[in-house]
Design a protein around this motif. Structure first.
Motif, PDB file in Angstrom:
ATOM      1  N   ALA A  27       0.864  -1.184   0.000  1.00 18.49           N
ATOM      2  CA  ALA A  27       0.000   0.000   0.000  1.00 18.49           C
ATOM      3  C   ALA A  27       0.894   1.224   0.000  1.00 18.49           C
ATOM      4  O   ALA A  27       2.008   1.184   0.534  1.00 18.49           O
ATOM      5  CB  ALA A  27      -0.925   0.018   1.213  1.00 18.49           C
ATOM      6  N   SER A  28       0.387   2.300  -0.555  1.00 19.25           N
ATOM      7  CA  SER A  28       1.139   3.553  -0.555  1.00 19.25           C
ATOM      8  C   SER A  28       0.666   4.444   0.571  1.00 19.25           C
ATOM      9  O   SER A  28      -0.539   4.628   0.760  1.00 19.25           O
ATOM     10  CB  SER A  28       0.951   4.277  -1.890  1.00 19.25           C
ATOM     11  OG  SER A  28       1.430   5.599  -1.805  1.00 19.25           O
ATOM     12  N   ILE A  29       1.592   5.031   1.297  1.00 20.11           N
ATOM     13  CA  ILE A  29       1.195   5.890   2.412  1.00 20.11           C
ATOM     14  C   ILE A  29       0.646   7.233   1.922  1.00 20.11           C
ATOM     15  O   ILE A  29       0.068   7.987   2.702  1.00 20.11           O
ATOM     16  CB  ILE A  29       2.365   6.130   3.385  1.00 20.11           C
ATOM     17  CG1 ILE A  29       3.512   6.873   2.706  1.00 20.11           C
ATOM     18  CG2 ILE A  29       2.825   4.823   4.001  1.00 20.11           C
ATOM     19  CD1 ILE A  29       4.591   7.333   3.674  1.00 20.11           C
ATOM     20  N   THR A  30       0.811   7.517   0.630  1.00 21.69           N
ATOM     21  CA  THR A  30       0.324   8.797   0.107  1.00 21.69           C
ATOM     22  C   THR A  30      -0.952   8.657  -0.711  1.00 21.69           C
ATOM     23  O   THR A  30      -1.774   9.561  -0.715  1.00 21.69           O
ATOM     24  CB  THR A  30       1.398   9.463  -0.762  1.00 21.69           C
ATOM     25  OG1 THR A  30       1.739   8.591  -1.837  1.00 21.69           O
ATOM     26  CG2 THR A  30       2.630   9.777   0.060  1.00 21.69           C
ATOM     27  N   THR A  31      -1.106   7.570  -1.406  1.00 19.57           N
ATOM     28  CA  THR A  31      -2.280   7.435  -2.258  1.00 19.57           C
ATOM     29  C   THR A  31      -3.359   6.554  -1.651  1.00 19.57           C
ATOM     30  O   THR A  31      -4.517   6.643  -2.034  1.00 19.57           O
ATOM     31  CB  THR A  31      -1.880   6.867  -3.627  1.00 19.57           C
ATOM     32  OG1 THR A  31      -1.259   5.595  -3.451  1.00 19.57           O
ATOM     33  CG2 THR A  31      -0.911   7.806  -4.329  1.00 19.57           C
ATOM     34  N   SER A  32      -2.987   5.694  -0.719  1.00 22.23           N
ATOM     35  CA  SER A  32      -4.021   4.895  -0.053  1.00 22.23           C
ATOM     36  C   SER A  32      -4.806   5.795   0.882  1.00 22.23           C
ATOM     37  O   SER A  32      -4.248   6.582   1.628  1.00 22.23           O
ATOM     38  CB  SER A  32      -3.384   3.756   0.748  1.00 22.23           C
ATOM     39  OG  SER A  32      -2.692   2.882  -0.100  1.00 22.23           O
TER      40      SER A  32
END
Length: 124
Positions: A27-32
């Protein structure tokens, strides 16, 4: 499945600054659309929510720790970090990073994804 992994020193001396990092995968911490948090559990006590950093970088720190704690992120490494200054013996605990779908909550039990935890012992 989101995976989180804490890392940091297992032993810290009193008055020093504790730094922990949580590496996130799958998972992305910016886009999730998620909230990324730090939680700790001192020996023999319950879970304590410490603070959160949202997917957009906004942070909120527990009022009881606000003068000593900060949360930041490194988007290039997809990880977020906790810094706790002026540690005392009472900061000895297992520290967890965790996540849930945004928005975050002060209730530790409402977080869905957890790292395995890392033991931090503060010594005098």
């Amino acid at each position: 499945q989101v995976r989180l992994q804490e890392s940091g020193p297992g032993l810290v001396s009193t008055s020093q600054t504790l730094s922990l990092t949580c590496r996130v995968s799958a998972a992305s911490i910016t886009t999730s659309y998620a909230a990324w948090t730090w939680i700790r559990q001192p020996p023999g006590k319950g879970l304590e929510w410490m603070g959160v950093i949202d997917y957009d970088g906004s942070t909120y720190i527990s009022p009881s720790l606000k003068s000593r704690a900060s949360i930041s992120r490194d988007t290039s490494k997809n990880q977020f970090s906790l810094q706790l200054s002026s540690v005392t013996l009472e900061d000895t605990a297992v520290y967890y990073c965790a996540a849930r779908r945004w928005p975050g909550t002060l209730n530790p039990l409402m977080y869905d994804y957890w790292g395995q935890g890392t033991q931090v012992t503060v010594s005098s």
